[in-house]
Design a protein around this motif. Structure first.
Motif, short mmCIF file in Angstrom:
data_model
loop_
_atom_site.label_atom_id
_atom_site.label_comp_id
_atom_site.label_asym_id
_atom_site.label_seq_id
_atom_site.Cartn_x
_atom_site.Cartn_y
_atom_site.Cartn_z
N TYR A 29 19.51 -54.64 -1.98
CA TYR A 29 20.63 -54.32 -1.08
C TYR A 29 21.76 -55.35 -1.22
O TYR A 29 22.92 -55.00 -1.45
CB TYR A 29 20.14 -54.26 0.36
N HIS A 30 21.43 -56.64 -1.10
CA HIS A 30 22.47 -57.67 -1.10
C HIS A 30 23.17 -57.78 -2.46
O HIS A 30 24.38 -58.00 -2.53
CB HIS A 30 21.89 -59.01 -0.66
N GLU A 31 22.39 -57.61 -3.51
CA GLU A 31 22.98 -57.66 -4.84
C GLU A 31 23.97 -56.51 -5.03
O GLU A 31 25.08 -56.71 -5.54
CB GLU A 31 21.86 -57.58 -5.88
N ARG A 32 23.56 -55.32 -4.58
CA ARG A 32 24.45 -54.16 -4.73
C ARG A 32 25.67 -54.27 -3.81
O ARG A 32 26.79 -53.94 -4.20
CB ARG A 32 23.68 -52.87 -4.46
N LEU A 33 25.44 -54.79 -2.61
CA LEU A 33 26.55 -54.91 -1.65
C LEU A 33 27.62 -55.88 -2.17
O LEU A 33 28.82 -55.66 -2.00
CB LEU A 33 26.02 -55.40 -0.29
N SER A 34 27.17 -56.94 -2.83
CA SER A 34 28.14 -57.95 -3.29
C SER A 34 28.99 -57.43 -4.44
O SER A 34 30.00 -58.04 -4.79
CB SER A 34 27.42 -59.24 -3.68
N LYS A 35 28.61 -56.29 -5.01
CA LYS A 35 29.43 -55.71 -6.08
C LYS A 35 30.47 -54.73 -5.55
O LYS A 35 31.32 -54.25 -6.31
CB LYS A 35 28.54 -55.01 -7.11
N VAL A 36 30.41 -54.46 -4.26
CA VAL A 36 31.32 -53.47 -3.69
C VAL A 36 32.74 -54.00 -3.56
O VAL A 36 33.71 -53.34 -3.94
CB VAL A 36 30.78 -53.00 -2.31
N ALA A 37 32.88 -55.21 -3.03
CA ALA A 37 34.23 -55.76 -2.79
C ALA A 37 35.07 -55.85 -4.06
O ALA A 37 36.24 -55.44 -4.06
CB ALA A 37 34.13 -57.12 -2.09
N PRO A 38 34.51 -56.36 -5.17
CA PRO A 38 35.33 -56.40 -6.39
C PRO A 38 35.80 -55.01 -6.84
O PRO A 38 36.94 -54.86 -7.30
CB PRO A 38 34.38 -57.00 -7.44
N VAL A 39 34.96 -54.00 -6.69
CA VAL A 39 35.36 -52.65 -7.08
C VAL A 39 36.50 -52.16 -6.18
O VAL A 39 37.51 -51.62 -6.66
CB VAL A 39 34.16 -51.68 -7.00
N LEU A 40 36.36 -52.37 -4.88
CA LEU A 40 37.40 -51.93 -3.96
C LEU A 40 38.70 -52.70 -4.20
O LEU A 40 39.79 -52.14 -4.12
CB LEU A 40 36.94 -52.11 -2.51
N LYS A 41 38.57 -53.98 -4.49
CA LYS A 41 39.76 -54.79 -4.77
C LYS A 41 40.50 -54.23 -5.98
O LYS A 41 41.73 -54.08 -5.97
CB LYS A 41 39.35 -56.25 -5.02
N GLU A 42 39.74 -53.90 -7.02
CA GLU A 42 40.36 -53.32 -8.21
C GLU A 42 41.09 -52.02 -7.87
O GLU A 42 42.23 -51.81 -8.27
CB GLU A 42 39.30 -53.04 -9.28
N ARG A 43 40.45 -51.20 -7.07
CA ARG A 43 41.07 -49.92 -6.73
C ARG A 43 42.33 -50.10 -5.90
O ARG A 43 43.33 -49.44 -6.13
CB ARG A 43 40.05 -49.03 -5.98
N MET A 44 42.29 -51.01 -4.91
CA MET A 44 43.49 -51.17 -4.07
C MET A 44 44.65 -51.78 -4.85
O MET A 44 45.81 -51.43 -4.65
CB MET A 44 43.18 -51.97 -2.79
N VAL A 45 44.31 -52.68 -5.79
CA VAL A 45 45.38 -53.29 -6.60
C VAL A 45 45.99 -52.24 -7.52
O VAL A 45 47.22 -52.15 -7.65
CB VAL A 45 44.82 -54.47 -7.42
N LYS A 46 45.14 -51.43 -8.13
CA LYS A 46 45.67 -50.42 -9.05
C LYS A 46 46.46 -49.33 -8.31
O LYS A 46 47.43 -48.81 -8.84
CB LYS A 46 44.53 -49.80 -9.86
N GLU A 47 46.05 -49.02 -7.09
CA GLU A 47 46.81 -48.06 -6.28
C GLU A 47 48.08 -48.70 -5.73
O GLU A 47 49.05 -48.02 -5.42
CB GLU A 47 45.96 -47.57 -5.09
N GLY A 48 48.04 -50.00 -5.60
CA GLY A 48 49.21 -50.69 -5.03
C GLY A 48 49.32 -50.54 -3.53
O GLY A 48 50.39 -50.73 -2.96
N SER A 49 48.21 -50.23 -2.88
CA SER A 49 48.29 -49.95 -1.44
C SER A 49 48.13 -51.19 -0.57
O SER A 49 48.70 -51.28 0.51
CB SER A 49 47.24 -48.90 -1.05
N MET A 50 47.33 -52.16 -1.01
CA MET A 50 47.16 -53.38 -0.23
C MET A 50 46.46 -54.45 -1.07
O MET A 50 46.04 -54.18 -2.20
CB MET A 50 46.39 -53.12 1.08
#
Lengths: 346, 346
Positions: free
Chosen positions: A283-304
């Motif tokens: 669980y913790h290993e998988r959870l810690s990979k979530v933030a980097p993915v979301l960060k990539e998506r928000m940066v590429k979308e330019g939303s925040m």
């Protein structure tokens, strides 16, 4: 994991340790660094860097334990001082923190000041992030005891949103210590035969030579906003952080790292595929990979842009720092909605 | 009076000497500062300050003789290195200057580089003031040999008139030395699990944390002006300085300190009451009181600002630094006319 430090370091502060040691303590660097032990514990960024830069060496920095909220444990400070002295080192400075970078923790300054007083140590408070809270009648209690510090670092460019850079070093000293530490009497700059009081020429007190007049923007902002205007900014930031915390609690898939005491709101976004799986071994290993993915998506979308980091044994979590005075509750709603939208397929 | 320095010091440069010593030379600070001798000679401002700040101590800085034009004497550099070694010190760095503050002198870099090569010493060139001259095909010969430096400091905010602050440290090194010196891998800032090449995150290479993007204004200015536009600025500054020098020679009561090789024009205003009295015993004492009086008058009138300073055995003289690209010959005429007007009763 410690967020607070002792021995030695004025970090990025414009006080040369060598000169400070000579002027205040009558010791030389060699004595101060002798038998510095290897501290393998991770400690705050600028302190180690400052110790390296000032020639004291990173090994001379000792890390004091912090509690689970990131606050320095005064009993461990006392213990570390005793250990250092037993090893023949010469402790001279304790650096406490008012508003740590990640968790926003405020060290217990009164208890730390008591320890410093007992051992004759210089108390420095790194209030770079949290110092502005002093402007709020409601929240200034977080800094109780700061009046006992020998030196305080404060960055109005952080919580007050003054333009970069705007940093103040405040000293208890009235003996013109900075001049005694740094004064070099460059005759092409600091002429003594001027027609006005040359004590007004403060340039010889600082480390740099050519630099911007960083205090001007603070002075202008203060004149424009007034004490009350700046207090309102601080109180509004606390209120907005509180709003965000309550919204996080209401929503599924968002989990606070801890109840914040400052405007750092730290939380995990738990994606649909991980909800209810807290007990699975990865669980913790998988959870810690979530933030980097979301960060990539928000940066590429330019939303925040929201920062994330691991902290001690905790895996990557988001940290929203509510400081910009233009932010509103609608922005907090947008932020959470956007996270949910970006992470719905994870 | 020396304008140039050796041992040790990267002054205000963002290279921690401790880390540099370890990374490049494999020695520790203790060795480098051992038996540092007292240098009582006055030397350049930032070097002493840097040595103090970095914990090496001001005594570890040795001052190399300069000739009458303020240029480092390579033979004396060689002699100082021998003396330092004989005393058990570990010389490691020579700081030469391209464009000294007062006289605008350029050290003979080829000869100094030869000395450094023979002794295995790091050659740092403080080209803060003079480095921009490299952009001029006509005048860049002043910096011949700078390609042999291990490190160069350059301030585009000086001669190129970029906004304060804009400072570059250029290194010969290709081993990511700054990262090796300063990298602290703060996990809340320099995440390694980003979606792009994290080698692009240069923040971990510098000493500071929160800071402005100082390179942006240089990049924008360079794009706007082009190589030729910047070259024109440099050449124009030299031409205007030459015009000022010729005008000074034409007028009574103005005396050059020396024929300049750069854009620093140093001269005395000799007031009517002192003209022709060069041989009277109090001439130099009285002359050195003239500049402060004129400075007071110009400041109170609000007509101009010209710096003055003593230098070595020379009493107060004015130093006009012709750098602003908006200056014209008419401004030079105004400056001299105004000095004559303000000083006619002295």
């Amino acid at each position: 994991m410690a967020d607070s430090e002792v021995l030695p370091s004025l970090a990025g502060d414009p006080v040369a340790v060598e000169a400070l040691l000579r002027a205040v303590f009558g010791v030389v660097v060699d004595e101060a660094i002798q038998k510095g032990t290897s501290a393998s514990q991770k400690c705050h960024y600028s302190i180690q860097k400052g110790a390296a830069f000032l020639g004291l060496g990173t090994d001379s920095v000792r890390v004091v334990k912090a509690d689970e909220r990131g606050k320095m444990v005064p009993e461990d400070l006392e213990r570390q001082i005793g250990m250092a002295e037993a090893e023949g080192a010469v402790p001279f400075l304790v650096s406490a923190t008012s508003g740590t970078t990640v968790l926003g923790a405020f060290d217990p300054l009164e208890a730390i000041a008591d320890v410093c007083q007992r051992h004759g140590l210089w108390l420095h408070v790194d209030a770079a992030w949290g110092g502005s809270v002093l402007l709020s009648q409601t929240h200034r209690h977080l800094l109780d005891g700061i009046q006992r510090a020998d030196s305080v670092a404060w960055n109005p460019h952080k919580l007050l949103a003054a333009g970069l850079q705007c940093s103040a070093l405040l000293l208890q000293d009235t003996s013109n210590l900075l001049k005694r530490c740094h004064g070099s009497q460059a005759s092409y700059l600091f002429q003594q035969d001027k027609f006005y009081d040359v004590a007004l020429d403060t340039g010889d007190k600082v480390v740099q030579c050519g630099r911007r007049v960083d205090c001007l923007k603070l002075w202008l902002m203060w004149k424009a906003q007034g004490d009350q205007g700046l207090e309102r900014r601080i109180d509004q930031a606390f209120a907005l952080a509180r709003y965000l915390v309550e919204e996080i609690k209401k929503r599924e898939g968002l989990e606070l790292v801890m109840e914040p005491e400052f405007v750092n709101v730290c939380f995990w976004f738990v994606p649909p595929s991980l909800r209810g799986k807290q007990d699975s071994p990865d669980y913790h290993e998988r959870l810690s990979k979530v933030a980097p993915v979301l960060k990539e998506r928000m940066v590429k979308e330019g939303s925040m842009m929201i920062g994330y980091q691991p902290h001690g044994t905790r895996g990557n979590f988001f940290r929203v720092v509510v400081a910009n005075p233009a932010l509103t509750c609608a922005d907090m709603d947008f932020l959470l909605n956007e996270l949910e939208r970006l992470g719905q397929d994870l």
